[in-house]
Design a protein around this motif. Structure first.
Motif, mmCIF file in Angstrom:
data_model
loop_
_atom_site.group_PDB
_atom_site.id
_atom_site.type_symbol
_atom_site.label_atom_id
_atom_site.label_comp_id
_atom_site.label_asym_id
_atom_site.label_seq_id
_atom_site.Cartn_x
_atom_site.Cartn_y
_atom_site.Cartn_z
ATOM 1 N N THR A 5 33.519 41.303 50.053
ATOM 2 C CA THR A 5 33.024 41.540 48.711
ATOM 3 C C THR A 5 31.512 41.431 48.617
ATOM 4 O OG1 THR A 5 35.081 40.645 47.844
ATOM 5 C CG2 THR A 5 33.254 40.851 46.298
ATOM 6 N N SER A 27 37.679 32.406 43.036
ATOM 7 C CA SER A 27 37.720 32.933 41.672
ATOM 8 C C SER A 27 38.327 34.333 41.639
ATOM 9 C CB SER A 27 36.322 32.963 41.060
ATOM 10 O OG SER A 27 35.850 31.650 40.869
ATOM 11 N N PHE A 28 37.945 35.181 42.594
ATOM 12 C CA PHE A 28 38.521 36.523 42.635
ATOM 13 C C PHE A 28 40.017 36.460 42.924
ATOM 14 C CE2 PHE A 28 34.128 38.160 43.387
ATOM 15 C CZ PHE A 28 34.071 38.963 42.262
ATOM 16 N N VAL A 31 41.660 35.595 39.650
ATOM 17 C CA VAL A 31 41.678 36.773 38.777
ATOM 18 C C VAL A 31 42.803 37.707 39.212
ATOM 19 C CG1 VAL A 31 40.422 38.891 38.184
ATOM 20 C CG2 VAL A 31 39.255 36.688 38.072
ATOM 21 N N GLN A 32 42.917 37.941 40.517
ATOM 22 C CA GLN A 32 43.947 38.854 41.008
ATOM 23 C C GLN A 32 45.350 38.333 40.670
ATOM 24 O OE1 GLN A 32 43.385 41.992 42.367
ATOM 25 N NE2 GLN A 32 45.545 42.082 41.832
ATOM 26 N N VAL A 77 40.876 35.580 32.346
ATOM 27 C CA VAL A 77 40.152 36.508 33.224
ATOM 28 C C VAL A 77 38.716 36.661 32.744
ATOM 29 C CG1 VAL A 77 39.998 38.923 33.974
ATOM 30 C CG2 VAL A 77 42.195 37.745 34.044
ATOM 31 N N VAL A 78 38.522 36.795 31.446
ATOM 32 C CA VAL A 78 37.163 36.914 30.888
ATOM 33 C C VAL A 78 36.350 35.665 31.227
ATOM 34 C CG1 VAL A 78 35.828 37.015 28.730
ATOM 35 C CG2 VAL A 78 37.784 38.537 29.072
ATOM 36 N N LEU A 80 36.832 33.570 33.737
ATOM 37 C CA LEU A 80 36.559 33.553 35.178
ATOM 38 C C LEU A 80 35.427 34.508 35.539
ATOM 39 C CD1 LEU A 80 40.195 33.353 36.567
ATOM 40 C CD2 LEU A 80 38.376 31.700 37.020
ATOM 41 N N TYR A 81 35.450 35.719 34.970
ATOM 42 C CA TYR A 81 34.379 36.675 35.252
ATOM 43 C C TYR A 81 33.037 36.180 34.707
ATOM 44 C CZ TYR A 81 37.102 40.446 37.329
ATOM 45 O OH TYR A 81 37.871 41.201 38.161
ATOM 46 N N SER A 82 33.047 35.537 33.556
ATOM 47 C CA SER A 82 31.821 34.981 32.996
ATOM 48 C C SER A 82 31.247 33.917 33.925
ATOM 49 C CB SER A 82 32.101 34.399 31.616
ATOM 50 O OG SER A 82 30.956 33.785 31.104
ATOM 51 N N LEU A 84 31.878 33.611 37.132
ATOM 52 C CA LEU A 84 31.441 34.287 38.349
ATOM 53 C C LEU A 84 30.067 34.918 38.178
ATOM 54 C CD1 LEU A 84 34.593 36.123 39.707
ATOM 55 C CD2 LEU A 84 33.080 34.637 41.003
ATOM 56 N N SER A 85 29.863 35.557 37.051
ATOM 57 C CA SER A 85 28.583 36.206 36.784
ATOM 58 C C SER A 85 27.444 35.187 36.766
ATOM 59 C CB SER A 85 28.648 36.953 35.454
ATOM 60 O OG SER A 85 27.395 37.492 35.129
#
Length: 117
Positions: A5, A27-28, A31-32, A77-78, A80-82, A84-85
């Motif tokens: 990744t 984290s990915f 999410v998966q 998911v939101v 987790l992505y936040s 991660l960002s």
């Protein structure tokens, strides 16, 4: 390709350290897993919706609970992505501030310039 990744982001001091990579991969993975759960929930919701069984009200009330679970999963998911960002941005800022003689790009996409001596 799943483990690649963040490959190619840089080398030397600008490369993400192993701990950060493990955190991103974890984290990915989370999410998966949630997205896989959502796929199953959506399939069950659709089956209940299309069901010809006379237990229509039961299927409908079951769908309400499934949709709530789906909404909670989407919120997760939101989040987790936040996270991660934010983590990725911090990692890239740290890597770019460590100084790299290769002329690597900073996290904002602009090339670092060395001050004139």
């Amino acid at each position: 390709m799943e483990g690649d990744t963040f490959s190619g982001l840089g080398n030397g001091s600008s490369q993400l350290d192993g701990k950060a990579m493990q955190s991103f991969q974890k984290s990915f993975g989370q999410v998966q897993n949630i997205l896989d759960q959502n796929r199953l929930l959506i399939n069950e919701i659709n089956q209940n919706q299309e069901s010809k069984i006379p237990q229509g009200p039961h299927n409908l009330s079951r769908n309400v609970g499934l949709i709530r679970e789906l909404n909670n999963n989407i919120r997760s998911v939101v989040d987790l992505y936040s996270h991660l960002s934010t983590s990725f941005t911090k990692s890239m800022d740290v890597a770019s501030s460590e100084g790299d003689s290769s002329g690597a790009f900073k996290s904002d996409g602009h090339k670092r310039r060395r001050p004139a001596s």
